[in-house]
Motif scaffolding. Structure first.
Motif, PDB file in Angstrom:
ATOM      1  N   LEU A 112       6.114   5.043  -0.989  1.00  0.00           N
ATOM      2  CA  LEU A 112       4.668   4.774  -1.043  1.00  0.00           C
ATOM      3  C   LEU A 112       4.322   3.408  -0.447  1.00  0.00           C
ATOM      4  CD1 LEU A 112       3.726   6.280  -4.530  1.00  0.00           C
ATOM      5  CD2 LEU A 112       3.029   7.134  -2.284  1.00  0.00           C
ATOM      6  N   LEU A 113       5.148   2.403  -0.709  1.00  0.00           N
ATOM      7  CA  LEU A 113       4.892   1.080  -0.124  1.00  0.00           C
ATOM      8  C   LEU A 113       5.005   1.140   1.399  1.00  0.00           C
ATOM      9  CD1 LEU A 113       6.694  -1.253  -2.688  1.00  0.00           C
ATOM     10  CD2 LEU A 113       4.223  -1.065  -2.308  1.00  0.00           C
ATOM     11  N   ALA A 114       5.971   1.909   1.896  1.00  0.00           N
ATOM     12  CA  ALA A 114       6.116   2.073   3.351  1.00  0.00           C
ATOM     13  C   ALA A 114       4.905   2.798   3.930  1.00  0.00           C
ATOM     14  CB  ALA A 114       7.404   2.840   3.670  1.00  0.00           C
ATOM     15  N   LEU A 115       4.366   3.772   3.201  1.00  0.00           N
ATOM     16  CA  LEU A 115       3.180   4.502   3.659  1.00  0.00           C
ATOM     17  C   LEU A 115       1.970   3.569   3.739  1.00  0.00           C
ATOM     18  CD1 LEU A 115       2.029   7.338   4.415  1.00  0.00           C
ATOM     19  CD2 LEU A 115       1.444   7.582   1.984  1.00  0.00           C
ATOM     20  N   VAL A 116       1.799   2.723   2.731  1.00  0.00           N
ATOM     21  CA  VAL A 116       0.703   1.744   2.730  1.00  0.00           C
ATOM     22  C   VAL A 116       0.833   0.833   3.951  1.00  0.00           C
ATOM     23  CG1 VAL A 116      -0.208  -0.289   1.520  1.00  0.00           C
ATOM     24  CG2 VAL A 116       0.255   1.816   0.249  1.00  0.00           C
ATOM     25  N   ASP A 117       2.063   0.384   4.225  1.00  0.00           N
ATOM     26  CA  ASP A 117       2.300  -0.471   5.401  1.00  0.00           C
ATOM     27  C   ASP A 117       1.999   0.274   6.691  1.00  0.00           C
ATOM     28  OD1 ASP A 117       3.061  -2.537   3.741  1.00  0.00           O
ATOM     29  OD2 ASP A 117       5.222  -2.233   4.033  1.00  0.00           O
ATOM     30  N   GLN A 118       2.417   1.528   6.759  1.00  0.00           N
ATOM     31  CA  GLN A 118       2.206   2.336   7.966  1.00  0.00           C
ATOM     32  C   GLN A 118       0.720   2.439   8.306  1.00  0.00           C
ATOM     33  OE1 GLN A 118       3.876   6.334   7.753  1.00  0.00           O
ATOM     34  NE2 GLN A 118       2.329   7.079   9.162  1.00  0.00           N
ATOM     35  N   TYR A 119      -0.109   2.620   7.298  1.00  0.00           N
ATOM     36  CA  TYR A 119      -1.550   2.748   7.517  1.00  0.00           C
ATOM     37  C   TYR A 119      -2.271   1.394   7.520  1.00  0.00           C
ATOM     38  CZ  TYR A 119      -1.619   7.830   7.427  1.00  0.00           C
ATOM     39  OH  TYR A 119      -1.435   9.153   7.737  1.00  0.00           O
ATOM     40  N   GLY A 120      -1.565   0.333   7.179  1.00  0.00           N
ATOM     41  CA  GLY A 120      -2.215  -0.973   7.074  1.00  0.00           C
ATOM     42  C   GLY A 120      -3.290  -0.958   5.999  1.00  0.00           C
ATOM     43  N   ALA A 121      -3.066  -0.177   4.951  1.00  0.00           N
ATOM     44  CA  ALA A 121      -4.077   0.017   3.904  1.00  0.00           C
ATOM     45  C   ALA A 121      -4.205  -1.228   3.030  1.00  0.00           C
ATOM     46  CB  ALA A 121      -3.716   1.220   3.042  1.00  0.00           C
ATOM     47  N   THR A 122      -5.441  -1.667   2.824  1.00  0.00           N
ATOM     48  CA  THR A 122      -5.709  -2.785   1.910  1.00  0.00           C
ATOM     49  C   THR A 122      -6.340  -2.296   0.609  1.00  0.00           C
ATOM     50  OG1 THR A 122      -7.863  -3.173   2.932  1.00  0.00           O
ATOM     51  CG2 THR A 122      -5.992  -4.438   3.797  1.00  0.00           C
ATOM     52  N   SER A 123      -6.763  -1.033   0.604  1.00  0.00           N
ATOM     53  CA  SER A 123      -7.337  -0.427  -0.589  1.00  0.00           C
ATOM     54  C   SER A 123      -6.882   1.030  -0.649  1.00  0.00           C
ATOM     55  CB  SER A 123      -8.871  -0.501  -0.532  1.00  0.00           C
ATOM     56  OG  SER A 123      -9.436   0.080  -1.673  1.00  0.00           O
ATOM     57  N   VAL A 124      -6.317   1.429  -1.783  1.00  0.00           N
ATOM     58  CA  VAL A 124      -5.825   2.799  -1.940  1.00  0.00           C
ATOM     59  C   VAL A 124      -6.275   3.355  -3.286  1.00  0.00           C
ATOM     60  CG1 VAL A 124      -3.761   2.315  -0.552  1.00  0.00           C
ATOM     61  CG2 VAL A 124      -3.615   2.188  -3.035  1.00  0.00           C
ATOM     62  N   SER A 125      -6.295   4.660  -3.387  1.00  0.00           N
ATOM     63  CA  SER A 125      -6.440   5.278  -4.705  1.00  0.00           C
ATOM     64  C   SER A 125      -5.084   5.883  -5.045  1.00  0.00           C
ATOM     65  CB  SER A 125      -7.534   6.344  -4.705  1.00  0.00           C
ATOM     66  OG  SER A 125      -7.143   7.474  -3.957  1.00  0.00           O
ATOM     67  N   CYS A 126      -4.752   5.821  -6.329  1.00  0.00           N
ATOM     68  CA  CYS A 126      -3.503   6.409  -6.800  1.00  0.00           C
ATOM     69  C   CYS A 126      -3.800   6.965  -8.195  1.00  0.00           C
ATOM     70  CB  CYS A 126      -2.382   5.361  -6.821  1.00  0.00           C
ATOM     71  SG  CYS A 126      -0.723   6.077  -7.047  1.00  0.00           S
ATOM     72  N   PHE A 127      -2.788   7.453  -8.876  1.00  0.00           N
ATOM     73  CA  PHE A 127      -2.979   8.005 -10.215  1.00  0.00           C
ATOM     74  C   PHE A 127      -1.862   7.507 -11.109  1.00  0.00           C
ATOM     75  CE2 PHE A 127      -0.174  10.731  -7.920  1.00  0.00           C
ATOM     76  CZ  PHE A 127       0.748  11.203  -8.827  1.00  0.00           C
ATOM     77  N   LEU A 128      -2.141   7.397 -12.382  1.00  0.00           N
ATOM     78  CA  LEU A 128      -1.121   7.008 -13.353  1.00  0.00           C
ATOM     79  C   LEU A 128      -0.320   8.259 -13.709  1.00  0.00           C
ATOM     80  CD1 LEU A 128      -3.332   4.728 -15.608  1.00  0.00           C
ATOM     81  CD2 LEU A 128      -1.318   3.990 -14.299  1.00  0.00           C
TER      82      LEU A 128
END
Length: 197
Positions: free
Chosen positions: A39-55
């Protein structure tokens, strides 16, 4: 909803839930570490600064390690809060965020609610699933919250469903309201699905 599709969905969900419950604590912990990395690699791939996720619940692939790591990196993480009207509200994850039991007994954040449209500002959505097929169709857990959210967004960002490796399957039962996802994230890999373009 056709009875045949409804029964097929219920049977598949029951089977998947049972398989998840049979996982050992060690396998669950290892999956959580792998999922955080993916998931951290995916955030980096998209250059995402804001994401939604779930607990995650105790039987889902563990997302809490990712949420903690993302917040520590300065990524704004929105967490869903279920509402009785069938919509999702959103709260910002914090390092020491309090968690309570939500509407359906699911873990949800305690804090200021931002409203259903807050999710329109995220760069990437990470959502739960029971299974996802090779065309990108997602089988959820039957309440329709995420299908409704995705289907109502004008400029929907990439949407990745979190599943265990064995839950990436050839086909899932589908209905008109079911929404496809961009890809899947498992503890061992991230797959962008061909239907996502």
């Amino acid at each position: 909803m056709s009875d045949v599709i409804d029964q097929a969905k219920r049977a598949l969900r029951a089977d998947l839930r049972e398989r998840r419950q049979m996982l050992s604590d060690a396998a669950r912990a290892q999956a959580g570490v792998g999922l955080t990395t993916q998931l951290l690699a995916l955030v980096d791939q998209y250059g995402a600064t804001s994401v939604s996720c779930f607990l995650s619940t105790t039987i889902e692939p563990e997302t809490r390690g990712f949420i903690r790591a993302a917040v520590a990196r300065g990524v704004r993480v929105l967490l869903p809060v279920t509402r009785v009207d069938g919509l999702l509200d959103w709260a910002v994850a914090t390092e020491d965020g309090e968690i309570a039991e939500g509407l359906f007994g699911l873990p949800e954040p305690v804090g200021d609610l931002l409203g259903p449209i807050a999710v329109n500002d995220v760069d990437l959505m990470i959502i739960p699933a029971a299974a996802v097929d090779r065309t990108g169709m997602r089988l959820g857990w039957g309440r329709g919250y995420f299908d409704k959210t995705i289907g109502s967004m004008e400029g929907c960002p990439p949407v990745y469903a979190v599943v265990f490796d064995t839950e990436y399957v050839d086909e899932v039962p589908r209905e008109k309201h079911d929404q496809p996802v961009t890809g899947i994230v498992t503890p061992t890999r991230t797959v962008r699905l061909p239907a996502a373009g």
